[in-house]
Design an enzyme around this catalytic site. Structure first.
Site, PDB file in Angstrom:
ATOM      1  N   TYR A  33      -5.131 -27.968   9.040  1.00  0.00           N
ATOM      2  CA  TYR A  33      -5.979 -27.691   7.950  1.00  0.00           C
ATOM      3  C   TYR A  33      -6.985 -27.021   8.464  1.00  0.00           C
ATOM      4  CZ  TYR A  33      -9.155 -31.331   9.488  1.00  0.00           C
ATOM      5  OH  TYR A  33     -10.116 -32.422  10.113  1.00  0.00           O
ATOM      6  N   LYS A 148      -5.767 -28.563  15.164  1.00  0.00           N
ATOM      7  CA  LYS A 148      -6.514 -29.163  14.052  1.00  0.00           C
ATOM      8  C   LYS A 148      -5.310 -29.666  13.083  1.00  0.00           C
ATOM      9  CE  LYS A 148     -10.574 -28.123  10.791  1.00  0.00           C
ATOM     10  NZ  LYS A 148     -11.357 -29.407  11.062  1.00  0.00           N
ATOM     11  N   GLU A 180     -16.321 -35.949  21.279  1.00  0.00           N
ATOM     12  CA  GLU A 180     -16.992 -35.348  20.246  1.00  0.00           C
ATOM     13  C   GLU A 180     -17.261 -36.449  19.128  1.00  0.00           C
ATOM     14  OE1 GLU A 180     -14.178 -32.383  18.562  1.00  0.00           O
ATOM     15  OE2 GLU A 180     -12.560 -33.575  19.137  1.00  0.00           O
ATOM     16  N   LEU A 204     -12.061 -30.164  19.568  1.00  0.00           N
ATOM     17  CA  LEU A 204     -11.818 -28.990  18.767  1.00  0.00           C
ATOM     18  C   LEU A 204     -12.668 -27.843  19.037  1.00  0.00           C
ATOM     19  CD1 LEU A 204      -9.896 -28.447  16.428  1.00  0.00           C
ATOM     20  CD2 LEU A 204     -11.583 -28.730  15.191  1.00  0.00           C
TER      21      LEU A 204
HETATM   22  N1  PMP Z   1     -14.407 -31.583  16.268  1.00  0.00           N
HETATM   23  C1  PMP Z   1     -13.611 -32.348  15.084  1.00  0.00           C
HETATM   24  C2  PMP Z   1     -12.617 -33.467  15.512  1.00  0.00           C
HETATM   25  C3  PMP Z   1     -13.507 -32.105  13.904  1.00  0.00           C
HETATM   26  O1  PMP Z   1     -12.786 -32.671  12.806  1.00  0.00           O
HETATM   27  C4  PMP Z   1     -14.589 -30.858  13.431  1.00  0.00           C
HETATM   28  C5  PMP Z   1     -14.372 -30.063  12.003  1.00  0.00           C
HETATM   29  N2  PMP Z   1     -13.321 -30.103  11.432  1.00  0.00           N
HETATM   30  C6  PMP Z   1     -15.190 -30.286  14.366  1.00  0.00           C
HETATM   31  C7  PMP Z   1     -15.097 -30.706  15.770  1.00  0.00           C
HETATM   32  C8  PMP Z   1     -16.163 -29.085  13.693  1.00  0.00           C
HETATM   33  O2  PMP Z   1     -15.407 -28.017  13.779  1.00  0.00           O
HETATM   34  P1  PMP Z   1     -15.778 -26.784  12.790  1.00  0.00           P
HETATM   35  O3  PMP Z   1     -17.310 -26.380  13.378  1.00  0.00           O
HETATM   36  O4  PMP Z   1     -15.012 -25.627  13.000  1.00  0.00           O
HETATM   37  O5  PMP Z   1     -16.047 -27.265  11.429  1.00  0.00           O
END
Ligand code: PMP
Length: 284
Positions: A33, A148, A180, A204
């Site tokens: 996603y 993701k 995170e 991520l």
């Molecule tokens: N880490 C994780 C585990 C996440 O789910 C997300 C958001 N999807 C992020 C970091 C931040 O990613 P982004 O800045 O691309 O939304």
């Protein structure tokens, strides 16, 4: 009539959009996603979200990649049809429908592509104004957090545990280091240096993280990519999280420790402003 959603090339009322019970998203969480934020009816950092989707699909041997022009077209169309001014577009791609079997189907499946909009106050909200409280919890996810996937039960469990205990979110910890947040990247500021974990398979690579790194550099902040411990986080001058839905959101408490004076940090606030300025500039 509810929202108009997207399902495999069609725009449908949300009540009419149906998928097979054999979809691998349902049986194996075999789906990926992306969440793209929308400000003033425009998509923020869309191209980078789609590049990350390509990477996720490649890492998991999806049979083909999706056409970015087509993706952009239906994202825009959903924003228009739902008259979305501020919020997000959620996009999901599953490997599709196949007889239930653990190995990836050898016959090429048709991907199941779904998308919908959600209204959300991205600019003005309590979390951004007052900051959030996070607790730490063991990171018990698989070791491919760089992909993701919709395999989100553990982060959902972790966030719920945090909320039950009166926190807003959880920061996950592996081998003594913060990885995170449940759905965001974790950052601290110590002695004028902005610190976030180096990118590897345990986090991520946030699209917002990448943009915020640029913002920090433009503000002449020193940025360090390294592991940090719970103690280092608890004794930091400032802390914050980044994601497409939170932008830059201050963290004012970690477990029992108040960060700084318990109010959103000065540099964090500047970073948020700078990020929003940049997001609006690059919006399409
Ligand atoms: N880490 C994780 C585990 C996440 O789910 C997300 C958001 N999807 C992020 C970091 C931040 O990613 P982004 O800045 O691309 O939304």
């Amino acid at each position: 009539m509810g929202r108009t959603v997207y399902l495999n090339g069609e725009y449908l009322d949300e009540a009419q959009a149906k998928i097979s019970i054999f979809d691998r998203a349902l049986l194996f969480s075999d789906a990926l996603y992306e969440v793209t934020s929308v400000l003033d009816g425009k998509l923020i950092d869309f191209k980078n979200h789609m590049k990350r989707l390509d990477r996720s699909m490649t890492e998991l041997n999806y049979p083909k990649l999706l056409d970015h022009k087509d993706l952009e077209l239906f994202h825009r169309e959903l924003v228009k049809k739902n008259n979305l001014k501020e919020g997000v577009v959620y996009l999901q791609v599953s490997r599709g429908v196949a007889e239930r079997s653990f190995d990836f189907p050898d016959k090429k499946t048709e991907l199941t592509v779904t998308a919908f909009t959600q209204v959300k106050d991205l600019l003005q909200n309590d979390a951004a104004l007052k900051g959030i409280k996070v607790m730490t919890i063991d990171d018990m996810r698989w070791k491919r957090c760089d992909i993701k996937t919709v395999q989100l039960l553990y982060p959902s469990f972790a966030k719920s545990s945090a909320v039950e205990k009166g926190f807003d979110d959880a920061w996950m910890v592996r081998n003594g280091y913060i990885t995170e947040g449940t759905s965001n990247n974790a950052w601290i500021i110590r002695k004028g240096t902005v610190i976030t974990r180096q990118f590897d398979n345990l986090i991520l690579r946030g699209i917002t993280r990448e943009a915020v790194i640029e913002c920090a550099e433009e503000l002449n902040y020193k940025v360090d990519f390294k592991n940090f411990t719970i103690n280092e986080a608890q004794s930091a001058d400032e802390a914050f999280v980044t994601s497409a839905t939170t932008f830059v959101t201050p963290v004012i408490k970690i477990n029992k420790s108040t960060i700084g004076d318990g109010k959103p940090g000065k540099f964090t606030k500047l970073l948020r402003e700078k990020y929003i300025e940049k997001a609006k500039k690059i919006a399409i």
